[in-house]
Enzyme design. Structure first.
Site, mmCIF file in Angstrom:
data_model
loop_
_atom_site.group_PDB
_atom_site.id
_atom_site.type_symbol
_atom_site.label_atom_id
_atom_site.label_comp_id
_atom_site.label_asym_id
_atom_site.label_seq_id
_atom_site.Cartn_x
_atom_site.Cartn_y
_atom_site.Cartn_z
ATOM 1 N N ASN A 148 7.685 -34.726 5.646
ATOM 2 C CA ASN A 148 6.527 -34.520 4.774
ATOM 3 C C ASN A 148 5.319 -35.377 5.164
ATOM 4 O O ASN A 148 4.198 -35.116 4.705
ATOM 5 C CB ASN A 148 6.890 -34.766 3.297
ATOM 6 N N ASP A 186 11.793 -27.905 -4.857
ATOM 7 C CA ASP A 186 10.859 -27.205 -3.966
ATOM 8 C C ASP A 186 10.044 -26.169 -4.737
ATOM 9 O O ASP A 186 10.491 -25.645 -5.754
ATOM 10 C CB ASP A 186 11.648 -26.544 -2.820
HETATM 11 C C1 IPE Z 1 12.075 -30.366 1.349
HETATM 12 O O1 IPE Z 1 11.054 -29.518 0.972
HETATM 13 C C2 IPE Z 1 11.690 -31.786 1.038
HETATM 14 C C3 IPE Z 1 11.555 -32.118 -0.370
HETATM 15 C C4 IPE Z 1 11.877 -31.336 -1.382
HETATM 16 C C5 IPE Z 1 11.054 -33.433 -0.633
HETATM 17 P P1 IPE Z 1 9.993 -28.994 2.059
HETATM 18 O O2 IPE Z 1 9.105 -28.043 1.316
HETATM 19 O O3 IPE Z 1 9.352 -30.117 2.719
HETATM 20 O O4 IPE Z 1 10.944 -28.241 3.077
HETATM 21 P P2 IPE Z 1 10.618 -27.147 4.191
HETATM 22 O O5 IPE Z 1 9.619 -27.742 5.112
HETATM 23 O O6 IPE Z 1 10.073 -25.942 3.492
HETATM 24 O O7 IPE Z 1 11.931 -26.870 4.834
HETATM 25 C C1 IPE Z 2 8.262 -29.723 -3.092
HETATM 26 O O1 IPE Z 2 7.269 -28.755 -3.264
HETATM 27 C C2 IPE Z 2 7.708 -31.141 -3.150
HETATM 28 C C3 IPE Z 2 7.694 -31.834 -1.845
HETATM 29 C C4 IPE Z 2 8.192 -31.367 -0.730
HETATM 30 C C5 IPE Z 2 7.083 -33.143 -1.818
HETATM 31 P P1 IPE Z 2 6.395 -28.267 -2.039
HETATM 32 O O2 IPE Z 2 5.172 -29.108 -1.960
HETATM 33 O O3 IPE Z 2 7.205 -28.193 -0.814
HETATM 34 O O4 IPE Z 2 5.995 -26.799 -2.513
HETATM 35 P P2 IPE Z 2 5.905 -25.502 -1.613
HETATM 36 O O5 IPE Z 2 7.216 -25.358 -0.906
HETATM 37 O O6 IPE Z 2 4.771 -25.683 -0.665
HETATM 38 O O7 IPE Z 2 5.668 -24.398 -2.592
HETATM 39 MG MG MG Z 3 8.326 -26.757 0.048
#
Ligand code: IPE
Ligand code: IPE
Ligand code: MG
Length: 241
Positions: A66, A18
């Site tokens: 997502n 994340d």
């Molecule tokens: C969790 O991350 C899913 C992945 C790492 C693929 P998100 O960024 O989507 O999670 P939330 O929405 O902040 O909980």
């Molecule tokens: C994790 O990084 C990757 C996926 C969830 C696909 P994020 O895209 O969630 O990054 P933040 O949380 O917005 O910084």
């Molecule tokens: Mg995220």
């Protein structure tokens, strides 16, 4: 590295990768730049995990939630997945990596599904480390899906036959041990619908590092943190030797 106990390496580490978007934003870049930069972190983490004898590395790459992101970001992520798997395939194979997925890959764009299936097929006999990509994954759907298959396969099942072992046999992870260690990067302290069944006794390690910056030293720090925990599984401390 003196703090690391080589005899107590988790056999399965799961990571909620994340912080790609926030990392990119801090550099004034597009979110997709963050995702692309995350590939290097995957490479380094996989290499380190294999080097230290981890047998399963599960990476949360795309959740069912997502799909709610902007279409441009979703398209970018799918293309990145295809590019990364295609360009890394020979290297994965040569390094003894077996690729697996958890989640519904039938729900992915056809070209994405195809590149994943090709990589799974090519690496299926490798024994060095299993890289499990969680793609289009939801833990709640995984559990609901297990019940669907149980009812389809065992029409006259009695309530007494519905046991935790039976349910576990119908999860995506039926051939994979539960993770001993779950890491989440970027400072978020939540599970976000990831492996809800499998993490019943998993140790959690949360770090503020954004995923694109996650490297060998961060993985080793997480393992050292894990090794300091006393895993009691419901017993008292005195019962653990
Ligand atoms: C969790 O991350 C899913 C992945 C790492 C693929 P998100 O960024 O989507 O999670 P939330 O929405 O902040 O909980
Ligand atoms: C994790 O990084 C990757 C996926 C969830 C696909 P994020 O895209 O969630 O990054 P933040 O949380 O917005 O910084
Ligand atoms: Mg995220």
């Amino acid at each position: 590295m003196s703090a690391l106990d080589y005899n107590n390496i988790p056999s399965h580490i799961a990571i909620i990768m994340d912080g790609n978007g926030r990392w990119a934003k801090e550099q004034g870049k597009d979110r997709l730049f963050g995702h692309a930069s995350g590939v290097e972190a995957v490479r380094d983490t996989l290499k380190t995990a294999k080097e230290f004898g981890v047998k399963f590395l599960t990476l949360y790459a795309f959740s069912t939630e997502n799909w709610s992101r902007p279409q441009k970001e979703i398209d970018g992520l799918m293309n990145l997945l295809i590019d990364a798997i295609t360009s890394e395939l020979d290297s994965l194979d040569n390094n003894g990596v077996r690729l697996m997925t958890i989640g519904d890959i039938n729900g992915l764009p056809e070209n994405c599904k195809h590149s994943i299936e090709k990589a799974i097929e090519k690496t299926k006999n490798n024994t060095g480390i299993t890289l499990v990509l969680a793609i289009n994954y939801s833990a709640r759907i995984e559990i609901a899906r297990a019940f669907h298959f149980i009812l389809l396969n065992k029409k006259n099942i009695s309530t007494a036959q519905i046991t935790p072992e039976l349910i576990a046999n119908y999860l995506y992870t039926n051939a994979i041990p539960d993770p001993e260690l779950l890491i989440r990067t970027s400072g978020e302290n939540r599970v976000s619908n990831f492996m809800l069944w499998q993490i019943a006794y998993t140790e959690f390690h949360f770090t503020n590092i954004y995923w694109p910056e996650f490297r060998r030293e961060h993985l080793l720090a997480a393992i050292i943190d894990y090794q300091k925990r006393e895993r009691r599984f419901g017993k008292t401390s005195e019962q653990i030797v």
